[in-house]
Scaffold this active site. Sequence first.
Site, mmCIF file in Angstrom:
data_model
loop_
_atom_site.group_PDB
_atom_site.id
_atom_site.type_symbol
_atom_site.label_atom_id
_atom_site.label_comp_id
_atom_site.label_asym_id
_atom_site.label_seq_id
_atom_site.Cartn_x
_atom_site.Cartn_y
_atom_site.Cartn_z
ATOM 1 C CG HIS A 84 -1.737 -1.377 1.219
ATOM 2 N ND1 HIS A 84 -2.847 -0.766 0.871
ATOM 3 C CD2 HIS A 84 -1.487 -2.839 1.613
ATOM 4 C CE1 HIS A 84 -4.136 -2.313 1.537
ATOM 5 N NE2 HIS A 84 -2.646 -3.316 1.569
ATOM 6 C CG ASP A 119 -4.491 2.593 0.713
ATOM 7 O OD1 ASP A 119 -5.704 1.891 1.018
ATOM 8 O OD2 ASP A 119 -3.530 1.917 1.119
ATOM 9 C CB THR A 141 -3.442 0.151 -2.662
ATOM 10 O OG1 THR A 141 -3.647 -0.024 -1.618
ATOM 11 C CG2 THR A 141 -3.513 2.018 -2.884
#
Length: 193
Positions: free
Chosen positions: A24, A124, A148
Amino acid sequence: MDAMPIIKQKKPHVLFIPFPAQSHVKCMLKLARLLNHKGLEVTFINTQSNHKRLIKSGGTRWLDDTPSFRFKTVPDGVPSSTEDGVEHTQTIVELWNYMGTNFYDSLLDVLSGLETPVSCIVCDGFMTYTNAMKAAEMLKIPVILFWTMAACGFMGFYQVKVLKEKELVPLKGSIFPIYTIQLGFNKIYSLTS
């Protein structure tokens, strides 16, 4: 028309909030670098232990001539290294719980300490449980949720409810552990039977 010359306009300032796992962070860091290369100011939030690893690996050397890209760290609940140099780690569940409880206040501290105001947050998709969206809404900062993960992984998460309704999960006689997944604010899907 009294438009400001482009030279005098402030650069947009983007704050990146990755989920603190290597893939990520790596994916978000690539996007952050691209936007910074195109002239945007970037602040990248990293957990303290991930940032130590990033520096130790030499992953920040490219920043030497980049004053418009900066890192800010937030605590992740991992104790400092021991006297014999052993680095502590934590399970994903411990990290998830710690960040869910403590990230909101840390984020507000980071935002209040920045010299230039943030124009946008790129968060994210896995970090919605930390109330980052709530902080952005409170401060009236637009948020972009950036997933991601690979497309096949995203579709797996996206289809959990359908898979459960069609009784395709959990696998009958499976030896794999059962997980409960929370996506977004209040959507909780359990893969238990």
